[in-house]
Design an enzyme around this catalytic site. Structure first.
Site, short mmCIF file in Angstrom:
data_model
loop_
_atom_site.label_atom_id
_atom_site.label_comp_id
_atom_site.label_asym_id
_atom_site.label_seq_id
_atom_site.Cartn_x
_atom_site.Cartn_y
_atom_site.Cartn_z
N TYR A 328 0.83 -1.21 0.00
CA TYR A 328 0.00 0.00 0.00
C TYR A 328 0.87 1.26 0.00
CZ TYR A 328 -3.25 3.56 1.80
OH TYR A 328 -3.99 4.69 1.97
N LYS A 332 1.11 4.19 -2.98
CA LYS A 332 0.82 5.60 -2.74
C LYS A 332 2.04 6.49 -3.00
CE LYS A 332 -3.51 5.30 -1.70
NZ LYS A 332 -4.53 5.87 -2.62
#
Length: 417
Positions: A328, A332
């Site tokens: 994750y 990002k």
């Protein structure tokens, strides 16, 4: 009655088609696909006489007979319940039209004023008037203007209230009591992730301000004007992005969007030893990086030169490593890099308004369900994010090209830096 054939790819909402020789108004259309990858267009239709609604599926290359309508100018007099009273500017005959026959959206009723010139579309000799629409532009008197805080001074527009009570973006040289010309043609924005919690909140806010909304997601957002449905079968990034961009081009019919917002994504945890480490990392890349790349591709081809492109990053990925959610955080961080790259000369997007939004934790139903004992006062409300993006998209608030805006909420107060 004059008929001509038109490709489904060029058919626009509010045009009148003639399937089975029955005059039918196109309310909206949604793009999707079959399991074999064939493009499919789903038309939401309304019978021009009875008002009965229906849905039909067509292939992208199908042809449909379209009726050529007679356009007459009328003057709006007054409304009585659901009935609008109009005056023919040539014959001075009065005509009554149901407000549901107004083209596009009932939101436009807010802009109606006595003596406003409107256009009535008719199918002659029968069944007669089918729909009516407001002018492209109209002059209103400004009642009041909101004061700007110091950091916002120098922007080109301020929020003002017109004498009819609606709010609009007013050039900063206009003073209360003066007239301003308001563009009543649709402002259009595209949201990737329009069916997620944040996407739904954004769609509702933009619709409240009478924007035309195009949603991109795995399902249809019923509040949006149009939807592009992403097939749920495996596709390469190139195939998926090319297909979505082409569908957006069909829906815009040669016009450009005022904003492209990518709020698609999802959270996945896991360190390098987790059994789901690789699968979660792959999913994070698809949800955050691939969607952002496709949004950038859409902006390069369909965004106005002064339009807004906003991508969604995350605060933890900016602060350093994310050992408990490696995939994750990596995804990002890639979005942050993409924002910086797109804001530079030579990126392929000429807009000077490309930004990233970096929330800490969004106050979504899913997060509340997963973390029922958390401190909700430190979570950022969805309406706060939607309002921020709306102010940027409408040029009410200035934004810095290439900036990554962090959204930190403490004690239910959100700061944007």
């Amino acid at each position: 009655m004059t008929l001509f054939s038109l490709s489904l790819a060029l058919l626009r909402p509010d045009q009148v088609s003639s399937p089975a020789k029955a005059p039918t108004i196109v309310v909206s259309r949604d793009h999707g696909g079959t399991a074999r990858g064939q493009a499919v267009i789903k038309l939401n239709l309304k019978h021009a006489v009875s008002g009965i609604k229906s849905k039909k599926r067509f292939c992208n290359n199908d042809m449909l007979e379209v009726l050529l309508l007679v356009q007459n100018q009328y003057q709006y007099l007054y409304s009585d319940g659901d009935t609008a009273h109009l005056l023919n500017m040539q014959t001075y005959e009065e005509l009554t039209m149901n407000i549901n026959m107004l083209e596009s959206s009932k939101d436009k009723l807010l802009y109606l004023e006595v003596n406003m010139e409107v256009t009535v579309q008719s199918l002659e000799p029968e069944p007669g008037p089918l729909s009516w629409r407001l002018p492209a532009r109209h002059t209103y008197k400004v009642k009041s203007l909101m004061d700007r805080i110091a950091k916002d001074r120098g922007t080109t527009y301020v929020t003002g209230t017109l004498e009819n009570g609606i709010q609009a973006q007013i050039p900063n040289f206009i003073k209360p009591g003066e007239n301003v010309v308001i563009d009543l043609m649709w402002l259009t924005y595209i949201v990737y992730g329009g069916c997620g919690a944040l996407g739904k909140s954004i769609v509702k806010l933009f619709k409240k301000h009478a924007w035309k909304v195009v949603s991109i997601d795995f399902s249809i957002n019923p509040d949006a004007d149009d939807s592009v449905v992403v097939p749920d079968h495996p596709q390469t990034l190139n195939d998926q992005g090319t297909r979505i961009s082409a569908d957006i081009g069909d829906l815009l019919s040669g016009s450009k969007a005022d904003a492209v917002l990518c709020v698609a994504g999802g959270w996945q945890g896991g360190n390098a030893a987790s059994s789901s480490f690789l699968s979660n990392a792959e999913l994070s890349l698809k949800q955050s990086v691939n969607t952002s790349l496709i949004a950038a591709h859409i902006a390069a081809h369909h965004l106005k030169p002064s339009g807004l492109l906003a991508l969604t990053g995350a605060v933890p990925a900016q602060q350093g490593g994310t050992p408990g959610m490696i995939g994750y955080g990596m995804a990002k961080a890639a979005v942050h890099h993409l924002v910086a790259s797109l804001a530079m000369d030579g990126s392929g997007i000429p807009s000077p308004r490309i930004v990233g939004i970096l929330p800490q934790t969004l106050d979504t139903p899913g997060n509340r369900s997963a973390m029922p004992k958390a401190d909700f006062s430190s979570w950022t409300p969805l309406d706060t994010v939607a309002e921020l993006l709306y102010n940027w998209a409408s040029d009410c608030d200035a934004c810095e090209n290439g900036h990554l805006y962090t959204l930190i909420t403490k004690n239910s107060v959100t700061s944007v830096e």
